[in-house]
Write a protein that holds these residues in place. Structure first.
Motif, PDB file in Angstrom:
ATOM      1  N   PRO A  36      41.815 101.987 -18.534  1.00 12.49           N
ATOM      2  CA  PRO A  36      42.098 102.645 -19.812  1.00 12.49           C
ATOM      3  C   PRO A  36      41.463 104.036 -19.786  1.00 12.49           C
ATOM      4  O   PRO A  36      40.452 104.232 -19.118  1.00 12.49           O
ATOM      5  CB  PRO A  36      41.387 101.756 -20.837  1.00 12.49           C
ATOM      6  N   HIS A  45      47.039 100.898 -22.579  1.00 13.77           N
ATOM      7  CA  HIS A  45      46.023  99.854 -22.446  1.00 13.77           C
ATOM      8  C   HIS A  45      45.608  99.302 -23.810  1.00 13.77           C
ATOM      9  O   HIS A  45      45.434  98.086 -23.969  1.00 13.77           O
ATOM     10  CB  HIS A  45      44.800 100.375 -21.677  1.00 13.77           C
ATOM     11  N   ASP A  53      44.129  95.436 -18.291  1.00 16.16           N
ATOM     12  CA  ASP A  53      43.052  95.976 -17.463  1.00 16.16           C
ATOM     13  C   ASP A  53      42.676  94.969 -16.364  1.00 16.16           C
ATOM     14  O   ASP A  53      42.513  95.342 -15.202  1.00 16.16           O
ATOM     15  CB  ASP A  53      41.842  96.330 -18.320  1.00 16.16           C
TER      16      ASP A  53
END
Length: 175
Positions: A36, A45, A53
């Protein structure tokens, strides 16, 4: 605005890349570690949630021009294709590396039988690529890649500002 080339619709819209429920895949203007961050990567994200992630970590790092694919998680899209665009004036030759992003993303989409894909203006944010030049590279590459695609039938460019939208529409019109 939209244009059809060899049966594939190319369109330019102003909007939010994380809110494109009618496309199968969205493209993330990623960083090398697929983490992110700010801009498009941060928005994707944030909207996709923490599982994105986790899925990205083993795929990193990627090099400029490369593309990898993950699930869409909490996004309204089945897939996210992550591309690392070149940093303007740093990663050379930036035009070839930017073209590779679009070409490799479309190739991955086609391999996964994805029918529709939405791109942001890769590298035009913090990576500093001038929008006019980036639009010319992106749309020319898409046009050149279309004949090799079997599954992709819609390619959307989702632009953040009126200025970026107008530039992309002008370039698309000239194809």
């Amino acid at each position: 605005m939209e244009k059809t080339i060899s049966g594939v619709i190319i369109e330019c819209v102003k909007g939010d890349i994380t809110r494109q429920p009618d496309v199968t895949a969205v493209v993330n203007a990623a960083n090398a570690w697929l983490r992110p961050g700010g801009g498009v990567a941060g928005a994707i994200h944030h909207a996709a949630g923490p599982e994105l992630d986790k899925e990205c970590r083993p795929l990193a790092p990627i090099k400029p021009g490369q593309a990898v694919i993950t699930g869409g998680h909490n996004l309204p899209n089945k897939y996210v294709i992550h591309c690392l665009g070149p940093r303007y004036g740093v990663d050379k030759p930036e035009d070839r590396l930017l073209a590779d992003c679009y070409r490799n993303a479309l190739k991955l989409a086609d391999e996964h039988k994805i029918d529709s894909i939405a791109f942001p203006a890769i590298s035009t944010g913090v990576f500093g690529y001038p929008v006019q030049e980036a639009a010319e590279v992106a749309l020319r590459t898409v046009k050149e890649t279309i004949p090799s695609l079997r599954h992709v039938k819609k390619i959307r460019f989702v632009l953040h500002s009126d200025r970026d939208l107008k530039i992309h529409e002008k370039v698309l019109e000239s194809l």
